[in-house]
Design an enzyme around this catalytic site. Sequence first.
Site, PDB file in Angstrom:
ATOM      1  N   ASP A  99       5.291   5.479  -9.541  1.00  0.00           N
ATOM      2  CA  ASP A  99       5.034   4.720 -10.483  1.00  0.00           C
ATOM      3  C   ASP A  99       3.779   3.969 -10.017  1.00  0.00           C
ATOM      4  O   ASP A  99       3.447   3.909  -8.917  1.00  0.00           O
ATOM      5  CB  ASP A  99       6.140   3.388 -10.132  1.00  0.00           C
ATOM      6  CG  ASP A  99       7.428   3.878 -10.653  1.00  0.00           C
ATOM      7  OD1 ASP A  99       7.642   5.081 -11.112  1.00  0.00           O
ATOM      8  OD2 ASP A  99       8.370   2.986 -10.799  1.00  0.00           O
ATOM      9  N   HIS A 155       6.886  11.662  -5.033  1.00  0.00           N
ATOM     10  CA  HIS A 155       7.810  13.019  -5.783  1.00  0.00           C
ATOM     11  C   HIS A 155       6.758  14.033  -5.992  1.00  0.00           C
ATOM     12  O   HIS A 155       5.816  13.751  -6.239  1.00  0.00           O
ATOM     13  CB  HIS A 155       8.714  12.327  -6.556  1.00  0.00           C
ATOM     14  CG  HIS A 155       9.753  11.615  -6.295  1.00  0.00           C
ATOM     15  ND1 HIS A 155      11.073  11.565  -6.129  1.00  0.00           N
ATOM     16  CD2 HIS A 155       9.402  10.007  -6.098  1.00  0.00           C
ATOM     17  CE1 HIS A 155      11.811  10.500  -5.559  1.00  0.00           C
ATOM     18  NE2 HIS A 155      10.987   9.502  -5.606  1.00  0.00           N
ATOM     19  N   SER A 259      -0.369   1.835  -1.689  1.00  0.00           N
ATOM     20  CA  SER A 259      -1.503   2.387  -1.647  1.00  0.00           C
ATOM     21  C   SER A 259      -1.904   3.502  -2.792  1.00  0.00           C
ATOM     22  O   SER A 259      -1.650   2.960  -3.684  1.00  0.00           O
ATOM     23  CB  SER A 259      -1.392   3.268  -0.293  1.00  0.00           C
ATOM     24  OG  SER A 259      -2.872   3.838  -0.065  1.00  0.00           O
TER      25      SER A 259
END
Length: 292
Positions: A99, A155, A259
């Site tokens: 995200d 992911h 980050s």
Amino acid sequence: MSDLTLAGASLAARCFVGLQLVLPTRALSRLVHSLTRVRWTPFKNGLIHAFIRGFNISLAEAEIERVEDFEHFNAFFTRALKPGERALAPAPAFISPVDGRISQHGPLNDGQLVQAKGHHYAVEALLGNTDWAQTFKGGDFATIYLAPYNYHRIHMPVAGQLRAWRYIPGRLFSVNGMTASAMPDLFTRNERLVALFDTEHGAMAMVLVGALFVGGIETVWSGAVTPPHQRGAPGPIITPPTPVHLARGAEMGRFNMGSTVVVVTAAGMTRPTAGVSEDGRIRLGQPISMLC
């Protein structure tokens, strides 16, 4: 400070860069790492509640929905999602690993990635290896910034096998838009973990970039990589002793605080797709591009 800031940067951005140049960023990040693991209930609950209010975060999609059930702030920050909360776009989509917000994406022109409008940096410097850089000659990249309110597990955009990885020490500057617009070679100055994968579509590199207040970077195959936040030469290239296969959408790592992730793909592996724009928000599982 002019040689440490990019032409066209705002005065506010230049001042922010100047402040970071004199801050003890490693010490501050170590302090944040310690504070986010305090288990004293009044402290950790108060910190989590303040963070939720400040960033308007809902725990409805998380596996743990009660603040009191997190052992410390970092457990809340790296919280898992309920199964099915992020649907993966069907193949042949090359999906977002996180995200976040796509700050830049596009082709590697002459081995250069775009950091900010009109400013570039070298893929060789990012990956820290000439041979790896040659692997991605003529390829593509996407840079995704994770804000504090985002889900912070990372992911796989496509199924792959880990070929090798390495840790590259560096500074811990902020990676937000203001710093990216003003500091040259930001992502090659900061510490980072570079992971090279082989996929059935071609080679892929995933670069997890450390930043100010990022208390740690982890991978599923090595566990915690930072801290400590080291100095000096890049670490060795490590080949996994046993094969590491990760499915599309499987977790490969996480940031303990937020980050940036830079994904680099080999030439001919992906092609642009409609609806993906710079500065646009994206969620895990949504398409960045399409596999060829």
